[in-house]
Structures are given as structure tokens and as C-alpha cells.
Scaffold this motif. Structure first.
Motif, PDB file in Angstrom:
ATOM      1  N   LEU A  30     -39.970 -31.608  -7.877  1.00 49.27           N
ATOM      2  CA  LEU A  30     -40.888 -31.831  -8.992  1.00 49.27           C
ATOM      3  C   LEU A  30     -41.965 -32.856  -8.661  1.00 49.27           C
ATOM      4  O   LEU A  30     -42.889 -33.060  -9.444  1.00 49.27           O
ATOM      5  CB  LEU A  30     -40.105 -32.301 -10.233  1.00 49.27           C
ATOM      6  N   HIS A  31     -41.852 -33.508  -7.502  1.00 50.99           N
ATOM      7  CA  HIS A  31     -42.818 -34.545  -7.134  1.00 50.99           C
ATOM      8  C   HIS A  31     -44.225 -33.954  -7.038  1.00 50.99           C
ATOM      9  O   HIS A  31     -44.448 -32.978  -6.344  1.00 50.99           O
ATOM     10  CB  HIS A  31     -42.424 -35.181  -5.802  1.00 50.99           C
ATOM     11  N   GLY A  32     -45.154 -34.558  -7.788  1.00 55.77           N
ATOM     12  CA  GLY A  32     -46.543 -34.117  -7.736  1.00 55.77           C
ATOM     13  C   GLY A  32     -46.878 -32.960  -8.659  1.00 55.77           C
ATOM     14  O   GLY A  32     -48.007 -32.499  -8.689  1.00 55.77           O
ATOM     15  N   ILE A  33     -45.896 -32.479  -9.407  1.00 54.12           N
ATOM     16  CA  ILE A  33     -46.137 -31.369 -10.337  1.00 54.12           C
ATOM     17  C   ILE A  33     -46.244 -31.943 -11.749  1.00 54.12           C
ATOM     18  O   ILE A  33     -45.354 -32.634 -12.220  1.00 54.12           O
ATOM     19  CB  ILE A  33     -45.015 -30.312 -10.258  1.00 54.12           C
ATOM     20  N   LYS A  34     -47.347 -31.638 -12.414  1.00 49.62           N
ATOM     21  CA  LYS A  34     -47.572 -32.150 -13.760  1.00 49.62           C
ATOM     22  C   LYS A  34     -46.755 -31.359 -14.777  1.00 49.62           C
ATOM     23  O   LYS A  34     -46.490 -30.174 -14.596  1.00 49.62           O
ATOM     24  CB  LYS A  34     -49.051 -32.073 -14.115  1.00 49.62           C
ATOM     25  N   LEU A  35     -46.368 -32.032 -15.859  1.00 47.77           N
ATOM     26  CA  LEU A  35     -45.600 -31.384 -16.925  1.00 47.77           C
ATOM     27  C   LEU A  35     -46.353 -30.173 -17.483  1.00 47.77           C
ATOM     28  O   LEU A  35     -45.753 -29.137 -17.758  1.00 47.77           O
ATOM     29  CB  LEU A  35     -45.293 -32.397 -18.040  1.00 47.77           C
ATOM     30  N   GLU A  36     -47.665 -30.300 -17.607  1.00 41.95           N
ATOM     31  CA  GLU A  36     -48.467 -29.180 -18.118  1.00 41.95           C
ATOM     32  C   GLU A  36     -48.333 -27.952 -17.219  1.00 41.95           C
ATOM     33  O   GLU A  36     -48.216 -26.825 -17.701  1.00 41.95           O
ATOM     34  CB  GLU A  36     -49.935 -29.596 -18.230  1.00 41.95           C
TER      35      GLU A  36
ATOM     36  N   ASN B 277     -33.455 -24.704 -27.389  1.00 39.57           N
ATOM     37  CA  ASN B 277     -33.815 -24.566 -28.796  1.00 39.57           C
ATOM     38  C   ASN B 277     -34.523 -25.820 -29.309  1.00 39.57           C
ATOM     39  O   ASN B 277     -33.917 -26.684 -29.917  1.00 39.57           O
ATOM     40  CB  ASN B 277     -32.560 -24.263 -29.629  1.00 39.57           C
ATOM     41  N   ILE B 278     -35.812 -25.883 -29.003  1.00 34.34           N
ATOM     42  CA  ILE B 278     -36.632 -26.985 -29.511  1.00 34.34           C
ATOM     43  C   ILE B 278     -37.815 -26.386 -30.259  1.00 34.34           C
ATOM     44  O   ILE B 278     -38.338 -25.332 -29.887  1.00 34.34           O
ATOM     45  CB  ILE B 278     -37.090 -27.949 -28.392  1.00 34.34           C
ATOM     46  N   ARG B 279     -38.194 -27.054 -31.309  1.00 37.19           N
ATOM     47  CA  ARG B 279     -39.198 -26.541 -32.234  1.00 37.19           C
ATOM     48  C   ARG B 279     -40.539 -26.208 -31.566  1.00 37.19           C
ATOM     49  O   ARG B 279     -41.200 -25.239 -31.942  1.00 37.19           O
ATOM     50  CB  ARG B 279     -39.406 -27.565 -33.350  1.00 37.19           C
ATOM     51  N   CYS B 280     -40.925 -26.989 -30.565  1.00 36.22           N
ATOM     52  CA  CYS B 280     -42.226 -26.738 -29.925  1.00 36.22           C
ATOM     53  C   CYS B 280     -42.233 -25.412 -29.146  1.00 36.22           C
ATOM     54  O   CYS B 280     -43.296 -24.924 -28.780  1.00 36.22           O
ATOM     55  CB  CYS B 280     -42.641 -27.905 -29.030  1.00 36.22           C
ATOM     56  N   PHE B 281     -41.065 -24.808 -28.918  1.00 36.26           N
ATOM     57  CA  PHE B 281     -40.984 -23.489 -28.282  1.00 36.26           C
ATOM     58  C   PHE B 281     -40.750 -22.384 -29.308  1.00 36.26           C
ATOM     59  O   PHE B 281     -41.057 -21.231 -29.054  1.00 36.26           O
ATOM     60  CB  PHE B 281     -39.837 -23.425 -27.264  1.00 36.26           C
ATOM     61  N   THR B 282     -40.162 -22.714 -30.457  1.00 39.11           N
ATOM     62  CA  THR B 282     -39.748 -21.669 -31.406  1.00 39.11           C
ATOM     63  C   THR B 282     -40.676 -21.495 -32.595  1.00 39.11           C
ATOM     64  O   THR B 282     -40.705 -20.430 -33.191  1.00 39.11           O
ATOM     65  CB  THR B 282     -38.324 -21.948 -31.927  1.00 39.11           C
ATOM     66  N   HIS B 283     -41.417 -22.526 -32.969  1.00 39.27           N
ATOM     67  CA  HIS B 283     -42.290 -22.448 -34.145  1.00 39.27           C
ATOM     68  C   HIS B 283     -43.737 -22.722 -33.744  1.00 39.27           C
ATOM     69  O   HIS B 283     -44.071 -23.848 -33.411  1.00 39.27           O
ATOM     70  CB  HIS B 283     -41.854 -23.451 -35.218  1.00 39.27           C
ATOM     71  N   ASP B 284     -44.552 -21.680 -33.750  1.00 39.23           N
ATOM     72  CA  ASP B 284     -45.973 -21.797 -33.411  1.00 39.23           C
ATOM     73  C   ASP B 284     -46.168 -22.533 -32.084  1.00 39.23           C
ATOM     74  O   ASP B 284     -46.825 -23.572 -32.030  1.00 39.23           O
ATOM     75  CB  ASP B 284     -46.712 -22.518 -34.557  1.00 39.23           C
ATOM     76  N   PRO B 285     -45.581 -22.009 -30.998  1.00 38.37           N
ATOM     77  CA  PRO B 285     -45.589 -22.722 -29.717  1.00 38.37           C
ATOM     78  C   PRO B 285     -46.976 -22.806 -29.080  1.00 38.37           C
ATOM     79  O   PRO B 285     -47.787 -21.889 -29.211  1.00 38.37           O
ATOM     80  CB  PRO B 285     -44.653 -21.891 -28.842  1.00 38.37           C
ATOM     81  N   SER B 286     -47.225 -23.903 -28.409  1.00 40.98           N
ATOM     82  CA  SER B 286     -48.432 -24.067 -27.607  1.00 40.98           C
ATOM     83  C   SER B 286     -48.133 -25.079 -26.502  1.00 40.98           C
ATOM     84  O   SER B 286     -47.191 -25.861 -26.607  1.00 40.98           O
ATOM     85  CB  SER B 286     -49.597 -24.570 -28.466  1.00 40.98           C
ATOM     86  N   VAL B 287     -48.942 -25.032 -25.464  1.00 39.85           N
ATOM     87  CA  VAL B 287     -48.774 -25.986 -24.368  1.00 39.85           C
ATOM     88  C   VAL B 287     -48.986 -27.404 -24.901  1.00 39.85           C
ATOM     89  O   VAL B 287     -48.231 -28.320 -24.594  1.00 39.85           O
ATOM     90  CB  VAL B 287     -49.745 -25.668 -23.200  1.00 39.85           C
ATOM     91  N   LYS B 288     -50.004 -27.572 -25.753  1.00 45.04           N
ATOM     92  CA  LYS B 288     -50.324 -28.909 -26.271  1.00 45.04           C
ATOM     93  C   LYS B 288     -49.167 -29.499 -27.079  1.00 45.04           C
ATOM     94  O   LYS B 288     -48.789 -30.658 -26.872  1.00 45.04           O
ATOM     95  CB  LYS B 288     -51.594 -28.837 -27.124  1.00 45.04           C
ATOM     96  N   SER B 289     -48.595 -28.711 -27.988  1.00 46.12           N
ATOM     97  CA  SER B 289     -47.490 -29.236 -28.806  1.00 46.12           C
ATOM     98  C   SER B 289     -46.261 -29.512 -27.940  1.00 46.12           C
ATOM     99  O   SER B 289     -45.544 -30.484 -28.162  1.00 46.12           O
ATOM    100  CB  SER B 289     -47.135 -28.273 -29.942  1.00 46.12           C
ATOM    101  N   SER B 290     -46.038 -28.673 -26.939  1.00 46.23           N
ATOM    102  CA  SER B 290     -44.903 -28.869 -26.036  1.00 46.23           C
ATOM    103  C   SER B 290     -45.068 -30.149 -25.227  1.00 46.23           C
ATOM    104  O   SER B 290     -44.112 -30.921 -25.070  1.00 46.23           O
ATOM    105  CB  SER B 290     -44.757 -27.672 -25.092  1.00 46.23           C
ATOM    106  N   LEU B 291     -46.277 -30.378 -24.716  1.00 47.45           N
ATOM    107  CA  LEU B 291     -46.535 -31.602 -23.948  1.00 47.45           C
ATOM    108  C   LEU B 291     -46.278 -32.831 -24.802  1.00 47.45           C
ATOM    109  O   LEU B 291     -45.617 -33.774 -24.369  1.00 47.45           O
ATOM    110  CB  LEU B 291     -47.989 -31.628 -23.462  1.00 47.45           C
ATOM    111  N   LYS B 292     -46.777 -32.812 -26.022  1.00 45.03           N
ATOM    112  CA  LYS B 292     -46.631 -33.956 -26.921  1.00 45.03           C
ATOM    113  C   LYS B 292     -45.147 -34.253 -27.158  1.00 45.03           C
ATOM    114  O   LYS B 292     -44.704 -35.396 -27.071  1.00 45.03           O
ATOM    115  CB  LYS B 292     -47.345 -33.661 -28.242  1.00 45.03           C
ATOM    116  N   PHE B 293     -44.376 -33.208 -27.459  1.00 40.72           N
ATOM    117  CA  PHE B 293     -42.950 -33.376 -27.739  1.00 40.72           C
ATOM    118  C   PHE B 293     -42.184 -33.821 -26.489  1.00 40.72           C
ATOM    119  O   PHE B 293     -41.404 -34.760 -26.529  1.00 40.72           O
ATOM    120  CB  PHE B 293     -42.359 -32.082 -28.292  1.00 40.72           C
ATOM    121  N   LEU B 294     -42.400 -33.144 -25.376  1.00 42.04           N
ATOM    122  CA  LEU B 294     -41.617 -33.407 -24.167  1.00 42.04           C
ATOM    123  C   LEU B 294     -41.905 -34.781 -23.566  1.00 42.04           C
ATOM    124  O   LEU B 294     -41.025 -35.387 -22.964  1.00 42.04           O
ATOM    125  CB  LEU B 294     -41.856 -32.309 -23.129  1.00 42.04           C
ATOM    126  N   ARG B 295     -43.106 -35.280 -23.757  1.00 38.30           N
ATOM    127  CA  ARG B 295     -43.425 -36.618 -23.252  1.00 38.30           C
ATOM    128  C   ARG B 295     -42.683 -37.701 -24.029  1.00 38.30           C
ATOM    129  O   ARG B 295     -42.436 -38.778 -23.505  1.00 38.30           O
ATOM    130  CB  ARG B 295     -44.933 -36.867 -23.321  1.00 38.30           C
TER     131      ARG B 295
END
Length: 74
Positions: free
Chosen positions: A9-15, A35-53
Motif C-alpha cells: 500500500l506504500h505510495g497508494i492514495k486512499l482515493e 457494511n458501511i453507510r458510505c458504500f450502501t447509501h448514495d455512495p461516492s468516492v468523496k463521501s467514502s474518503l471523508k468517512f474512511l479518513r
């Protein structure tokens, strides 16, 4: 010379991880596997990044899913 030669994973961005997973599996499967909301309800890369960070346990699961995808591609 890389300082972390054994870290795939070294050098690979979360996005990049989210984008590649979404392209390979799609949001529905990702939400089924993790089973996380950012994947199941109106998913987007932006919302996933915000949650996962902000959520280390979820990020760990997403990174593990990414590594599994890379292993399966080989």
C-alpha cells in the motif's frame, strides 16, 4: 529505493484504492462485503474518503479488500 519494500500500500492514495475497488467490484458488492453507510447509501468516492479518513477500523477493512483484489488479479 523504497523505505517500505514489503508494504504493497506504500505510495497508494486512499482515493486510488476506493476508485479501483469501485471499478472492479462496484458499490453494491463493496457495501455487502463491508457494511458501511458510505458504500450502501448514495455512495461516492468523496463521501467514502471523508468517512474512511476518520474511521481507522473501516479503512483497515477497505485496505484489506484492496490487497485481496490485487492478489486475485495475479
Amino acid at each position: 529505493m523504497s523505505t517500505q519494500p514489503n508494504n504493497p500500500l506504500h505510495g497508494i492514495k486512499l482515493e486510488q484504492i476506493i476508485t479501483e475497488l469501485q471499478g472492479h467490484y462496484g458499490w453494491e458488492y463493496m457495501g455487502y462485503q463491508i457494511n458501511i453507510r458510505c458504500f450502501t447509501h448514495d455512495p461516492s468516492v468523496k463521501s467514502s474518503l471523508k468517512f474512511l479518513r476518520r474511521t481507522p477500523w473501516a479503512r483497515t477493512k477497505v485496505e484489506a479488500m484492496y490487497l485481496e483484489m490485487l492478489r486475485n488479479k495475479r
